[in-house]
Design an enzyme around this catalytic site. Structure first.
Site, PDB file in Angstrom:
ATOM      1  N   LYS A   8     -25.161  -9.891  29.425  1.00 48.03           N
ATOM      2  CA  LYS A   8     -24.446 -10.543  28.267  1.00 48.03           C
ATOM      3  C   LYS A   8     -25.985  -9.292  26.846  1.00 48.03           C
ATOM      4  O   LYS A   8     -25.295  -8.823  25.627  1.00 48.03           O
ATOM      5  CB  LYS A   8     -25.276 -11.837  27.447  1.00 48.03           C
ATOM      6  CG  LYS A   8     -24.856 -12.829  28.605  1.00 48.03           C
ATOM      7  CD  LYS A   8     -25.175 -14.457  28.201  1.00 48.03           C
ATOM      8  CE  LYS A   8     -24.150 -15.201  28.937  1.00 48.03           C
ATOM      9  NZ  LYS A   8     -24.648 -17.033  28.873  1.00 48.03           N
TER      10      LYS A   8
ATOM     11  N   ASP B  29     -22.380 -19.641  23.216  1.00 42.59           N
ATOM     12  CA  ASP B  29     -23.208 -20.428  23.871  1.00 42.59           C
ATOM     13  C   ASP B  29     -23.912 -21.114  22.680  1.00 42.59           C
ATOM     14  O   ASP B  29     -23.891 -22.643  23.758  1.00 42.59           O
ATOM     15  CB  ASP B  29     -24.037 -19.791  24.609  1.00 42.59           C
ATOM     16  CG  ASP B  29     -23.377 -19.072  25.810  1.00 42.59           C
ATOM     17  OD1 ASP B  29     -22.733 -19.201  26.117  1.00 42.59           O
ATOM     18  OD2 ASP B  29     -24.672 -17.220  26.205  1.00 42.59           O
TER      19      ASP B  29
END
Ligand code: ATR
Length: 269
Positions: A66, A102
């Protein structure tokens, strides 16, 4: 022509994302394919570029890439900037847009699926790594009474709180700072569950009617058992997984899939 999407990670074999996006596509009548791609640990950027060159339209990114995806993106959304990490890429002509869904995934699961109000509540976030950082801004956007970040390495929690101090009432410290404090919602964003460990929480950390949320899914964790034994209502991170996927799907396709049916299906499986 069918539009191609993929999730990149290492490992990736057990990812539920292909199943979730296939279900979203079926539900909304979108013509797309979605595959799981194992990127070599030293070859993430090359793997994404190859996928894009072969006609890929966008991608999800998971552990451990990420932060690399954040670097790779040409442009980033404000929430990706705040998270310091990217879990969703959209290939827009020449531009690679990086987003992070997220945090909004967690907030949507809490507020829409689990009926947890966040405004005015005392929230405790455990952990100060990438998983914790990604959810701080979306949580503060819900105007909690306070957000306390507790971490094994206290300095990391203090730093993180400092970084977000403009965005709301936020404080950081070690687990010892939790003595005598109570919270309405405790979110576990540490990697402790992976090792079967329990963060060192005081017994009285849960206020009456408190909720506990573990970002892990697929197993009952020591944190979940601890919270349940102290009267908290407990949830795992499966809903967050589906909600972050729905937000990525929306970014790519402009359509919002129904998440509740997909969560129910995954739970039953
Ligand atoms: P992630 O991207 O999953 O957040 P990370 O950046 O490595 O992974 O962060 C892991 C987090 O879990 C950290 O907050 C870590 O605490 P430290 O900063 O003190 O290392 C926390 N963590 C890992 N194992 C833990 C354990 N057994 N008990 C408590 N916290 C733990």
């Amino acid at each position: 022509m069918t539009d191609r999407y993929a999730v990149f990670g290492n490992p990736i074999a057990h990812s539920k994302s292909p199943l979730i996006h296939a279900e979203f596509a079926r539900q909304t009548g979108q013509d797309l394919s979605y595959e799981a791609i194992l990127a070599p640990l030293d070859g993430f950027s090359a793997a994404v570029r190859a996928f894009r060159a072969a006609g890929g339209r966008g991608a999800n990114v998971t552990v451990p890439f990420k932060e690399q995806a954040y670097e790779l993106a040409d442009r980033r959304t404000a929430r990706a900037e705040a998270a310091g990490a990217v879990n969703t890429l959209k290939f827009d002509g020449e531009v690679m847009l990086g987003d992070n869904t997220d945090g909004v995934g967690l907030v949507n699961d809490l507020t829409r699926n689990l009926g947890v109000a966040l405004a005015g509540r005392r929230i405790l976030l455990l952990g100060a790594g990438g998983a914790a950082r990604g959810v701080i801004l979306p949580l503060l956007d819900e105007a909690p009474a306070e957000l306390f970040i507790a971490n094994r390495t206290a300095a990391k929690a203090v730093d993180l709180a400092q970084r977000f101090r403009q965005a709301g009432k936020i404080e950081g410290g070690g687990f010892d700072a939790l003595a005598g404090r109570r919270f309405d919602l405790v979110i576990n964003a540490t990697a402790a569950s992976l090792a079967g460990d329990l963060p060192p929480l005081p017994d009285a950390v849960f206020a009456p009617d408190a909720r506990a949320y573990d970002m892990m899914y697929g197993q009952d964790t020591p944190f979940m058992a601890f919270a349940r034994a102290r009267g908290a209502r407990v949830a795992d991170g499966l809903g967050m997984l589906v909600e972050q996927a729905a937000e990525a799907f929306y970014l790519w396709r402009g359509v919002r899939p129904d998440t509740a049916s997909v969560i129910a299906r995954l739970r039953a499986a």
